[in-house]
Design an enzyme around this catalytic site. Structure first.
Site, short mmCIF file in Angstrom:
data_model
loop_
_atom_site.label_atom_id
_atom_site.label_comp_id
_atom_site.label_asym_id
_atom_site.label_seq_id
_atom_site.Cartn_x
_atom_site.Cartn_y
_atom_site.Cartn_z
N LYS A 78 0.84 -1.19 0.00
CA LYS A 78 0.00 0.00 0.00
C LYS A 78 0.88 1.25 0.00
CE LYS A 78 -3.74 2.13 2.73
NZ LYS A 78 -4.64 1.96 3.91
N SER A 154 -9.22 3.34 3.21
CA SER A 154 -8.18 3.95 2.42
C SER A 154 -7.42 2.95 1.54
CB SER A 154 -7.20 4.66 3.35
OG SER A 154 -6.55 3.75 4.22
N SER A 178 -10.28 0.99 7.14
CA SER A 178 -9.62 1.07 5.84
C SER A 178 -9.21 -0.26 5.23
CB SER A 178 -8.38 1.98 5.93
OG SER A 178 -8.78 3.32 6.10
#
Length: 479
Positions: A78, A154, A178
């Site tokens: 990520k 996210s 997230s």
């Protein structure tokens, strides 16, 4: 093997299956990597899931991958948090455009040791505090089930990439939903583990008092369990250490849970009532659990989640201000207003306006709410809520161009049942139990006792065997 056959094999296999094929020498890591890169190059222009590419580094690693559980399996990190030496990390911020990691975080070292081939980094919202993924720097990630709706955030880039079969699993992190939100929006499995299950080391000791967790999004429960086996653990000096299971989480999936006491919530924490299709999915899940022999009963949380949410964002705002002070030391200058989306600038200014006493009161209120949540649910083996109380919102709904802090944070009512389990440190996971009439995934959240990811994984595994969600494939996907 013909290219088309290999692409289909790659697309339908989970990570453990691909790793087994490598060990059996039916495919090579180079073949898997070339297949993954071809899929990424074909689909990423449509979805914008990957934003930092490291194909050359992956090709070098594929020539001699570590012999681990996932040896030779393509993977994405990520674009928030995880330090990977020699590579770019921006956290979705133009302010960090030139930042290059100078070391590997402990988590990345464990990911490499598991045998993954790191293709790059997935898109994330600016700074990460959004349940959509639409940063100014890279643009929005689109959902492979329907490009007009959010992929979540996210970890929205990770969710889109895994759902579209670019990779079988990808790194995700969670400070308020997230991992679980993208899992729900994209039809995936997303586990937020217990506080202290994953170390923040070596560069960081603590994040938001243990409220942030890193793990992954996957298509199968067994991949989640095996990944947790590969990366879980602490380092000396960690402030929280979750108890380890008596046997590997993957092996425990072979033992279906029996006679669980399951509670569930039917009342929205704040904001709009459950969307009808969300309610239908929750009710269907409860019927399935009852049919599996578990005791199911309604139980509403006594704590005010709306009040706790406001206190939680006191912590978030102060920590955001402190983060930008630290980044100023790295970059040599403070961030400027035009470099941030309006919401993030408002959050930063709010954090700077708060006093040490305000921060102390916020921490005390969050800890008290966390204690009440844990006590309230102590009688249940599993507690079930919707992951999102509404179906996925259109692209743009979570845009951080809205600088009205109060209005933006109120929109998080969709995810009102998520952040409480970051605060309390309880493990929580989203599983893709259903689809809307238009074919959009809907997830429910399973919450467990502290340190008991095993029960959640075992229950989710039995649900997966009944519902076969791992066989669903979105319209935009390989091959």
């Amino acid at each position: 093997m013909a290219t088309s056959d290999l692409t289909e094999l790659y697309a339908r296999s989970d990570a453990l299956e691909l790793a087994m094929l490598v060990r059996q020498r039916q495919v090579t890591p180079v073949e898997l990597l070339d297949t993954a890169i071809a899929i990424v190059e074909a689909l990423n222009p449509r979805l914008n899931a990957m934003v930092i590419e490291t194909f050359d580094l992956a090709r070098k690693a594929a020539l001699n991958p570590p012999v681990g559980t996932f040896g030779g399996v393509p993977f994405f990190l990520k674009n928030i948090g995880s330090m990977w030496r020699g590579t770019s990390l921006t956290n979705g911020l133009s302010y960090m455009r030139d930042f290059v990691c100078d070391h590997d975080s402990d988590m990345v070292s464990r990911i490499k040791a598991a045998g993954f081939l790191l293709l790059g980094r997935t898109n994330a919202p600016e700074g990460g505090w959004s349940i959509g993924t639409e940063p100014r720097l890279y643009g929005p990630t689109l959902n492979p089930w329907n490009p007009e709706i959010t992929s979540g955030g996210s970890s929205g880039g990770a969710g889109a990439a895994v759902a579209a079969r670019m990779v079988p699993l990808a790194e995700a992190s969670d400070g308020g939903g997230s991992i679980r939100v993208p899992a729900s929006c994209c039809g995936l499995v997303g586990l937020k583990p217990s506080r202290g299950r994953i170390t923040y080391g070596p560069e960081t000791v603590d994040l938001w008092h243990g409220s942030i967790a890193t793990l992954c999004v996957t298509r199968t429960v067994r991949d989640t369990a095996a990944y947790l086996d590969s990366v879980a653990g602490s380092v000396p000096g960690d402030p929280y250490i979750a108890p380890m299971p008596i046997s590997p989480w993957l092996s425990q999936l072979a033992i279906p849970p029996k006679g669980l006491r399951i509670g569930y919530a039917l009342k929205q924490p704040w904001g709009e009532p459950y969307a009808p299709e969300v309610m239908d999915s929750l009710q269907a899940t409860l019927r399935l659990c009852a049919n599996l022999g578990h005791h199911v009963e309604q139980h509403e949380l006594s704590v005010s989640l709306e009040a706790a949410w406001l206190h939680y964002n006191v912590i978030n705002a102060v920590e955001t201000a402190a983060d930008f002070d630290r980044l100023a030391g790295v970059s040599g200058r403070p961030v400027e207003q035009q470099e941030l989306a309006p919401f993030n600038w408002s959050l930063l200014e709010y954090g700077r306006s708060l006093s040490a006493i305000d921060y102390a009161h916020g921490i005390a209120a969050v800890r008290k709410a966390s204690q009440e949540i844990a006590k309230d649910l102590a009688a249940y083996d599993v507690f079930i809520t919707p992951t999102l109380t509404q179906t996925p919102r259109p692209v743009g709904y979570w845009s951080m161009e809205d600088g009205d802090l109060k209005r933006y944070l109120h929109r998080w009512s969709d995810a009102g049942y998520l952040f409480g389990f970051n605060m309390s440190g309880l493990p929580a996971m989203s599983v893709p139990v259903a689809e809307t009439h238009s074919g959009i995934p809907v997830g429910v959240q399973l919450v467990g006792r502290y340190g008991d990811e095993a029960t959640l994984l075992r229950l989710a595994h039995t649900m997966e065997q009944e519902l076969h969600w791992d066989k669903r494939r979105p319209p935009i996907s390989a091959p």
